[in-house]
Design a protein around this motif. Structure first.
Motif: not given
Length: 177
Positions: A64-68
């Motif tokens: 669910s995490f793409d980028k920061m």
């Protein structure tokens, strides 16, 4: 002659309907090249996690995490006035109703806040905003697909078990010196 007025009216309505309000995304783009800012994009690869050792819930959270995106303003003696202006801009953007504040620490002049964009079960973006009048401020956007509070908590467990690739964080470490 009347068709010209109709076309002019159409284009003027089109231009007015375009969203001219400031957003964090626009703010990041506008300040990426500014010498007072440090901009950093961090991919999920920074976690350096062995996928075979993750539970199914942890894999879902990680997916669910793409980028920061990180944007940090380093305060010095020469840019104090700009610091106040830039901090006020970020605060104004975060007051938009699309940013729902989860928590706030400290005061308006110094502290941190956590906000999100989306619904409780389908979060698109988490925003961490921290500022300190002696050092500067940082805005961190955590972007993903269908994140939810459970995924975030699970992600924290994954981060604790990860072997973080510190090479991606070198520019941020240099800012903190």
């Amino acid at each position: 002659m009347k068709p010209i007025y109709g076309i002019a009216l159409f284009f003027s309505l089109f231009l007015f309907s375009c969203n001219q309000e400031p957003t964090l995304q626009k703010y990041f783009v506008e300040n990426t090249e500014n010498k007072n800012f440090l901009a950093l994009d961090i991919s999920p690869g920074i976690l350096n996690v062995d996928q075979t050792k993750l539970s199914s819930e942890q894999k879902i959270a990680l997916q669910s995490f793409d980028k920061m995106n990180v944007l940090a303003f380093k305060l010095n003696d020469k840019n104090k006035a700009q610091f106040e202006v830039e901090r006020a801009k970020v605060s104004l953007i975060l007051k938009d109703k699309k940013y729902q504040q989860l928590m706030k620490f400290g005061s308006g002049k110094e502290g941190a806040s956590v906000s999100y964009v989306g619904s409780d079960e389908h979060i698109e973006e988490f925003v961490f905003f921290a500022n300190k009048k002696e050092t500067g401020f940082a805005v961190i956007r955590v972007l993903g697909k269908d994140m939810n509070p459970t995924n975030i908590m699970t992600m924290m467990q994954v981060i604790q078990k990860s072997n973080i690739d510190l090479e991606q964080l070198k520019p941020l470490q240099q800012l903190m010196k």
